[in-house]
Design a protein around this motif. Structure first.
Motif, PDB file in Angstrom:
ATOM      1  N   ALA B 425       0.811  -1.215   0.000  1.00  0.00           N
ATOM      2  CA  ALA B 425       0.000   0.000   0.000  1.00  0.00           C
ATOM      3  C   ALA B 425       0.844   1.264   0.000  1.00  0.00           C
ATOM      4  O   ALA B 425       0.322   2.346  -0.234  1.00  0.00           O
ATOM      5  CB  ALA B 425      -0.918   0.009   1.218  1.00  0.00           C
ATOM      6  N   ILE B 426       2.138   1.137   0.275  1.00  0.00           N
ATOM      7  CA  ILE B 426       2.940   2.360   0.367  1.00  0.00           C
ATOM      8  C   ILE B 426       3.443   2.730  -1.021  1.00  0.00           C
ATOM      9  O   ILE B 426       4.120   1.936  -1.675  1.00  0.00           O
ATOM     10  CB  ILE B 426       4.109   2.164   1.349  1.00  0.00           C
ATOM     11  CG1 ILE B 426       3.530   1.990   2.756  1.00  0.00           C
ATOM     12  CG2 ILE B 426       5.059   3.346   1.297  1.00  0.00           C
ATOM     13  CD1 ILE B 426       4.557   1.707   3.802  1.00  0.00           C
ATOM     14  N   PRO B 427       3.099   3.913  -1.478  1.00  0.00           N
ATOM     15  CA  PRO B 427       3.498   4.302  -2.827  1.00  0.00           C
ATOM     16  C   PRO B 427       5.015   4.245  -2.988  1.00  0.00           C
ATOM     17  O   PRO B 427       5.765   4.704  -2.120  1.00  0.00           O
ATOM     18  CB  PRO B 427       3.004   5.742  -2.927  1.00  0.00           C
ATOM     19  CG  PRO B 427       1.894   5.841  -1.942  1.00  0.00           C
ATOM     20  CD  PRO B 427       2.276   4.937  -0.821  1.00  0.00           C
ATOM     21  N   GLY B 428       5.451   3.667  -4.103  1.00  0.00           N
ATOM     22  CA  GLY B 428       6.877   3.578  -4.387  1.00  0.00           C
ATOM     23  C   GLY B 428       7.526   4.950  -4.402  1.00  0.00           C
ATOM     24  O   GLY B 428       8.688   5.102  -4.021  1.00  0.00           O
ATOM     25  N   LEU B 429       6.770   5.954  -4.820  1.00  0.00           N
ATOM     26  CA  LEU B 429       7.347   7.293  -4.881  1.00  0.00           C
ATOM     27  C   LEU B 429       7.598   7.851  -3.488  1.00  0.00           C
ATOM     28  O   LEU B 429       8.511   8.639  -3.293  1.00  0.00           O
ATOM     29  CB  LEU B 429       6.426   8.222  -5.668  1.00  0.00           C
ATOM     30  CG  LEU B 429       6.420   7.944  -7.166  1.00  0.00           C
ATOM     31  CD1 LEU B 429       5.274   8.657  -7.841  1.00  0.00           C
ATOM     32  CD2 LEU B 429       7.757   8.343  -7.791  1.00  0.00           C
ATOM     33  N   ALA B 430       6.784   7.439  -2.524  1.00  0.00           N
ATOM     34  CA  ALA B 430       7.039   7.863  -1.148  1.00  0.00           C
ATOM     35  C   ALA B 430       8.329   7.216  -0.657  1.00  0.00           C
ATOM     36  O   ALA B 430       9.145   7.847   0.025  1.00  0.00           O
ATOM     37  CB  ALA B 430       5.868   7.491  -0.245  1.00  0.00           C
ATOM     38  N   ILE B 431       8.524   5.959  -1.018  1.00  0.00           N
ATOM     39  CA  ILE B 431       9.758   5.280  -0.622  1.00  0.00           C
ATOM     40  C   ILE B 431      10.953   5.950  -1.308  1.00  0.00           C
ATOM     41  O   ILE B 431      11.973   6.235  -0.666  1.00  0.00           O
ATOM     42  CB  ILE B 431       9.674   3.784  -0.985  1.00  0.00           C
ATOM     43  CG1 ILE B 431       8.595   3.121  -0.119  1.00  0.00           C
ATOM     44  CG2 ILE B 431      11.020   3.106  -0.785  1.00  0.00           C
ATOM     45  CD1 ILE B 431       8.404   1.648  -0.379  1.00  0.00           C
ATOM     46  N   ALA B 432      10.799   6.225  -2.582  1.00  0.00           N
ATOM     47  CA  ALA B 432      11.890   6.887  -3.298  1.00  0.00           C
ATOM     48  C   ALA B 432      12.226   8.228  -2.648  1.00  0.00           C
ATOM     49  O   ALA B 432      13.395   8.547  -2.428  1.00  0.00           O
ATOM     50  CB  ALA B 432      11.509   7.081  -4.763  1.00  0.00           C
ATOM     51  N   SER B 433      11.201   9.020  -2.312  1.00  0.00           N
ATOM     52  CA  SER B 433      11.451  10.301  -1.646  1.00  0.00           C
ATOM     53  C   SER B 433      12.195  10.086  -0.344  1.00  0.00           C
ATOM     54  O   SER B 433      13.160  10.791  -0.032  1.00  0.00           O
ATOM     55  CB  SER B 433      10.144  11.031  -1.324  1.00  0.00           C
ATOM     56  OG  SER B 433       9.247  10.924  -2.368  1.00  0.00           O
ATOM     57  N   GLY B 434      11.730   9.103   0.410  1.00  0.00           N
ATOM     58  CA  GLY B 434      12.348   8.826   1.695  1.00  0.00           C
ATOM     59  C   GLY B 434      13.816   8.470   1.542  1.00  0.00           C
ATOM     60  O   GLY B 434      14.668   8.955   2.295  1.00  0.00           O
ATOM     61  N   TYR B 435      14.125   7.643   0.554  1.00  0.00           N
ATOM     62  CA  TYR B 435      15.518   7.239   0.343  1.00  0.00           C
ATOM     63  C   TYR B 435      16.380   8.444  -0.017  1.00  0.00           C
ATOM     64  O   TYR B 435      17.481   8.623   0.495  1.00  0.00           O
ATOM     65  CB  TYR B 435      15.615   6.204  -0.777  1.00  0.00           C
ATOM     66  CG  TYR B 435      15.192   4.801  -0.369  1.00  0.00           C
ATOM     67  CD1 TYR B 435      14.610   4.563   0.869  1.00  0.00           C
ATOM     68  CD2 TYR B 435      15.404   3.722  -1.214  1.00  0.00           C
ATOM     69  CE1 TYR B 435      14.226   3.288   1.228  1.00  0.00           C
ATOM     70  CE2 TYR B 435      15.036   2.437  -0.858  1.00  0.00           C
ATOM     71  CZ  TYR B 435      14.430   2.216   0.366  1.00  0.00           C
ATOM     72  OH  TYR B 435      14.055   0.957   0.710  1.00  0.00           O
ATOM     73  N   ILE B 436      15.846   9.296  -0.902  1.00  0.00           N
ATOM     74  CA  ILE B 436      16.610  10.475  -1.303  1.00  0.00           C
ATOM     75  C   ILE B 436      16.898  11.351  -0.076  1.00  0.00           C
ATOM     76  O   ILE B 436      18.012  11.783   0.166  1.00  0.00           O
ATOM     77  CB  ILE B 436      15.808  11.311  -2.343  1.00  0.00           C
ATOM     78  CG1 ILE B 436      15.766  10.585  -3.685  1.00  0.00           C
ATOM     79  CG2 ILE B 436      16.383  12.700  -2.487  1.00  0.00           C
ATOM     80  CD1 ILE B 436      17.000  10.760  -4.518  1.00  0.00           C
ATOM     81  N   ILE B 437      15.865  11.546   0.725  1.00  0.00           N
ATOM     82  CA  ILE B 437      16.037  12.422   1.881  1.00  0.00           C
ATOM     83  C   ILE B 437      16.970  11.807   2.916  1.00  0.00           C
ATOM     84  O   ILE B 437      17.860  12.451   3.449  1.00  0.00           O
ATOM     85  CB  ILE B 437      14.660  12.748   2.497  1.00  0.00           C
ATOM     86  CG1 ILE B 437      13.900  13.668   1.546  1.00  0.00           C
ATOM     87  CG2 ILE B 437      14.802  13.378   3.872  1.00  0.00           C
ATOM     88  CD1 ILE B 437      12.434  13.808   1.870  1.00  0.00           C
ATOM     89  N   MET B 438      16.816  10.499   3.144  1.00  0.00           N
ATOM     90  CA  MET B 438      17.592   9.886   4.223  1.00  0.00           C
ATOM     91  C   MET B 438      19.027   9.574   3.802  1.00  0.00           C
ATOM     92  O   MET B 438      19.963   9.773   4.570  1.00  0.00           O
ATOM     93  CB  MET B 438      16.897   8.606   4.672  1.00  0.00           C
ATOM     94  CG  MET B 438      17.676   7.826   5.718  1.00  0.00           C
ATOM     95  SD  MET B 438      16.563   6.747   6.642  1.00  0.00           S
ATOM     96  CE  MET B 438      17.725   5.555   7.275  1.00  0.00           C
TER      97      MET B 438
END
Ligand SMILES: Nc1ncnc2c1ncn2[C@@H]1O[C@H](COP(=O)(O)OP(=O)(O)OP(=O)(O)O)[C@@H](O)[C@H]1O
Ligand SMILES: [Mg+2]
Lengths: 364, 596
Positions: B425-438
């Motif tokens: 259910a977690i959008p891949g783009l949210a994960i991508a954003s998270g990775y970029i930020i972290m």
């Protein structure tokens, strides 16, 4: 009140007969039971009456009306399914009110009727519960109430008690009987439990492999079975085989081997004659250990096995190389290996031809 | 052993799912607090978010339908509204969910309750939209529905009606997504309907209900769990879909905004917070839907009281009207929704598509992609990433499924179960954003996890695939575990085997087929992954996965770009078909479909 009759109804699944030339006539207000072993076609027959299955041939009548192909929702029957089929997404009230809402009764009247029927089945106060929050017995009563409240022409009950424990089963069957009497609804009841059938029915039909073997009152069926299947299915009788030696008006003398001859009662219009193979059917509780006043047989054998069962002791005796099941007084001491003599009244021995209808149940 | 599994699962999910998401959420919140406390704008905060006219407008900048007249031909342009990023996203997701729910419900009901000629074929057709043709299907639909496309051609040239239509922008996105997503809802409802004890419907009929009343009062309510689960997935998929917005140039949606800002991500400070703010919205919507539905479904998942009746599905023959509806309405609609995939195949084998339909037959595109260095690099990258991810997924899924199925700590089971299924259910783009930020700043900056470092993004892509695709394997393995009685294990442990040994000698052999099937599914879904692939995966030229290369071909103005991308999509589809075939043969069940 409606009379239900089935005329030459047959239904085949693949090459299995689930109903075979079924002839039934169920009177108004009667509690009629279909009794038979698992898979004999009871549910199918009931479903044909409810309209969920159409017969391959034959007709179904409600009074004079031919309903063979009437849609289930136009028949005015109410069925209680074996698994109750309570709708899990509706409260008890909504489950019961469903049929009345379909009939578009005014809200107030629905409410009144539902509460009345809840009183009748003793569930007042549980109307806002959901089926999953009820015990098995309560669910069963909701299912019954849901069927009763629509005042069906015919009430159909498919093993309604099979999911309950033994004690509750007895109590519920008494309640069903009482309610059925009070409302005098034509009721068809399906069960494979012979005690249940005997205790609540006006009449019973014994079924096997899709066929109706005998229809009668519980007493008829119990005391006057028409063939070995009925005789053994009811009352867990024990069997002996032999050859007819002599036949007169009421009685037959049968040689069961080892020079033991047993005199028994002729059943119906039996085709037995001298020299034909015969089966003797005796209820284990009819054996006596003291000779009675009446005319009787004397049977001697060796005790092979004895088992204390509380109110009686069950013996297995070897008589002329055949097994005989005998119930005796528990106080009587009997050991395996003992020679033992039992007596049985001539009237308690039923004689059937060997190739009689229905299969012979092996009774150990 | 159990402890190792718990720790492994928790570490993986914390480090590569939870923490990045938490950082994503915290970044704009930090800016907001700083802004509120000191009054100084240090970065993009939530205050900007709610007053940003790019994101919210109270008016639409476009008329939904524009009609023009050229000569005697009427041109109708269906473009939809534009209310800014967030309303657009919600409008699209809501409309797509409504359309797909309606279609899915009708088809599920017909398939579950009627028996008719050609049913099997129709059931197969319903799977076609689920074939993965990343991005290309959207381009195919766009071409079909342009003024010069097949539909206008049929209306105008074939039928001679002076009318041409064009579906574009928001309506194009809605059309594309509806065609692609409806089978998800159909499959979920269908399985719900097949679970309904037939006696529940028979009882209602017995009491006089029929037709629509029966459907309304019994069938529909009992199918709601499947309907809700399917609808939730579609809503989330719609929000994170990139293919439609890119193909139709409809950029004012959450997914595209996140995508384009990550692509431009050089200075993470400012852009990161903006992306983070968008990702928060996306994530909040997706998670509230996910948890809401999960709770709803578990509440309504009526363990059917008992199963005493006969379990013959209630199927009947449709009447005349029913047959007409099935063959003249439902079948054409289903065929219509299969057109993009069919179109992708046709395109891959056609010389050109410059007029209404593709023309000429050729195998050149396949020959070309197999020598094209960009494609070859994308293909090998994708296979490598997917293979590595699959290896990790096996360990991760075995661990989480085993803990969820066997641990005696009730809360732990639930937590692991929830976390391990949440990537669905977690959008891949949210994960991508998270990775970029972290991973591009602070502690991880310039480590091998930093996608912008000289190591490139490959490791992070592998980890993202692992997290995103593990639920497919976890569900298959979990289902298998539930069929293996605990007593087998207890018997082994009772004889002195350690847990590891029990796992190796009892569980894995018994579960072998489930693990294999789960791994294969995870593999193919990794190859077809888009969200992380075209964002993080695309930051270093030599490390792009196949889907990123496909997008380059579609958007980069290359010669025969559409045909070459279609040829790549065909490769993916063929792999997918093979793998689904194999898993169906092994497991005799369809675990390949998607639900909460
Ligand atoms: N839909 C069906 N398809 C195929 N065979 C069926 C079907 N329904 C019933 N049968 C078969 O018909 C026979 C009679 O079944 P039925 O359910 O009527 O028996 P029953 O007397 O109710 O049994 P039980 O006491 O076990 O409920 C069985 O052999 C059964 O297997
Ligand atoms: Mg039955």
């Amino acid at each position: 009140m409606t009379r239900v009759s089935l005329s030459k109804v047959s239904k085949k699944f693949g090459n299995v007969f689930a109903a075979r030339d079924v002839e039934l006539s169920i009177s108004k207000g009667e509690l009629f039971t279909l009794l038979g072993p698992s898979g004999c076609g009871k549910t199918t027959t009931l479903r044909i009456i409810a309209g969920f299955e159409y017969p391959d041939s034959g007709q179904v009548f409600f009074d004079e009306e031919d309903v063979t192909y009437t849609k289930p929702y136009e028949r005015g029957t109410a069925m209680v399914f074996q698994n109750y089929a309570l709708w899990p997404h509706m409260s008890v009230f909504d489950n019961i009110a469903y049929g009345l809402k379909i009939k578009k009764l005014p809200k107030e009247e629905i409410r009144k009727k539902v509460l009345e029927v809840l009183d009748l089945v003793g569930l007042r106060g549980l109307e806002s519960r959901y089926p999953l929050q009820l015990s098995g017995g309560q669910q069963q009563r909701v299912a019954l109430a849901r069927a009763l409240v629509v005042e069906p022409r015919v009430l159909l009950l498919d093993e309604p008690l099979s999911n309950l424990d033994a004690k509750l089963r007895v109590r519920m069957r008494e309640e069903i009987r009482k309610i059925q009497r009070t409302l005098s609804i034509t009721t068809i009841y399906v069960t494979h439990d012979q005690e249940e059938a005997m205790s609540i029915s006006d009449r019973v039909a014994i079924m096997n492999q899709g066929k109706i073997l005998q229809v009668g009152t519980p007493q008829d069926i119990y005391f006057r079975p028409k063939n070995t299947f009925v005789a053994t299915f009811i009352g867990k009788s024990t069997l002996l085989q032999g050859t007819v030696v002599r036949k007169d008006a009421d009685n037959v003398l049968v040689d069961i081997g080892s020079e033991i001859r047993v005199l028994g009662k002729l059943t119906g219009d039996s085709p037995l004659k001298e020299g034909s193979r015969a089966i003797l059917v005796i209820k284990p509780e009819d054996f006596l250990v003291e000779p009675p006043q009446e005319p009787h047989n004397v049977i001697e054998g060796v005790v092979e096995f004895s088992m204390f069962l509380g109110s009686f002791t069950q013996l297995r005796m070897s008589v002329a190389n055949q097994n005989l099941k005998v119930f005796v007084d528990p106080k009587k001491e009997v050991k395996p290996g003992d020679r033992f003599v039992v007596y049985v009244k001539i009237d308690d021995v039923l004689v059937f031809p060997r190739e009689s209808e229905g299969e012979v149940l092996e009774v150990a | 052993m159990l402890v190792f599994m718990i720790i492994f699962a928790l570490v993986m999910f914390s480090l590569f799912l939870i923490l990045p998401l938490v950082e994503t959420i915290l970044l704009p919140i930090t800016f907001t607090i700083e802004r509120l406390v000191s009054g100084v704008k240090t970065g993009y905060s939530l205050i900007e978010l709610f007053s940003d006219p790019r994101l919210f407008r109270t008016y639409s900048t476009t008329e939904p339908v524009i009609v023009a007249q050229i000569g005697n031909t009427t041109l109708v342009n269906f473009i939809g509204w534009d209310f800014g990023v967030i309303p657009n996203t919600l409008i699209i997701a809501s409309i797509v969910t409504s359309i797909t729910t309606l279609l899915g419900l009708v088809v599920a009901f017909v398939m579950a309750r009627y028996e008719f000629r050609g049913k099997l074929i129709m059931r197969v057709i319903a799977y076609i939209p689920l074939l993965m043709t990343p991005f290309v299907n959207a381009y195919v639909i766009k071409k079909l529905f342009s003024f010069d496309g097949l539909f206008s051609y049929i209306i105008n040239t074939v039928l001679g009606i002076p009318l041409k239509i064009n579906v574009d922008r928001m309506f194009g996105v809605i059309l594309t997504q509806s065609m692609a997503f409806w089978p998800i809802i159909y499959l979920n409802i269908y399985s719900s309907m097949m679970m309904i004890d037939p006696s529940l419907e028979e009882q209602a009929e017995n009491l006089g209900a029929k037709g629509f009343k029966l459907f309304r009062s019994i069938t529909l309510p009992l199918s709601l769990p499947g309907l809700a689960a399917g609808a939730a997935v579609v809503f989330i998929f719609s929000m994170e879909d990139l293919g439609g917005p890119i193909a139709y140039g409809f950029h004012d949606v959450l997914s595209y905004s996140i995508y384009s800002n990550i692509k431009a991500a050089q200075n993470i400070g400012e852009v990161g917070a903006y992306v983070g703010a968008l990702a928060i919205v996306l994530l909040a919507l997706a998670l509230s839907i996910f948890f809401g539905i999960k709770k709803y479904v578990s509440l309504k998942q009526y363990a059917m009281l008992s199963r005493g009746g006969r379990w013959m599905p209630r199927v009947r023959k449709p009447g005349l009207v029913g047959s007409l509806i099935i063959y003249l309405v439902i079948l054409p609609i289903m065929l219509f929704t299969a057109m993009p995939q069919i179109g992708v195949f046709v395109t891959a084998f056609s010389v050109r598509w410059s007029r209404a339909y593709p023309e000429g037959f050729t195998l050149d595109h396949f020959a070309n992609i197999l020598v094209n260095p960009e494609v070859l690099s994308g293909l090998t990258n994708s296979l490598r990433y997917a293979a590595m991810a699959t290896a990790l997924i096996i360990v991760l899924s075995l661990s989480s499924a085993y803990v969820a199925a066997r641990s005696k700590l009730h809360t732990l089971n639930e937590v692991i179960d929830l976390i391990s299924t949440s990537p669905l259910a977690i959008p891949g783009l949210a994960i991508a954003s998270g990775y970029i930020i972290m991973f591009t700043s602070g502690l991880f900056k310039d480590t091998f996890l930093d996608p912008l470092s000289s190591y490139g993004p490959w490791l992070l892509v592998v980890l993202a695939y692992t997290i995103r695709r593990s639920p497919f394997a976890t569900r298959v393995i979990y289902a298998g575990l539930q069929q293996i009685h605990v007593a087998y294990e207890e018997a082994a442990m009772n004889l002195g085997a350690s847990r590891l040994r029990t796992l190796a000698t009892i569980i894995v052999p018994l579960l072998g087929l489930n693990v294999l099937s789960g791994a294969l599914l995870a593999f193919v879904y990794s190859v077809a992954e888009t969200s992380v692939s075209v964002t993080i995966g695309a930051v270093a030229a030599g490390q792009k996965p196949l889907t990123a290369v496909m997008l380059d071909f579609l958007t980069g103005g290359r010669l025969a770009g559409l045909q070459l991308a279609a040829a790549m999509a065909v490769l993916i589809v063929v792999t997918q078909l093979l793998i689904i075939l194999v898993t169906n043969i092994f497991l005799k069940q369809r675990y390949a479909f998607i639900g909460v």
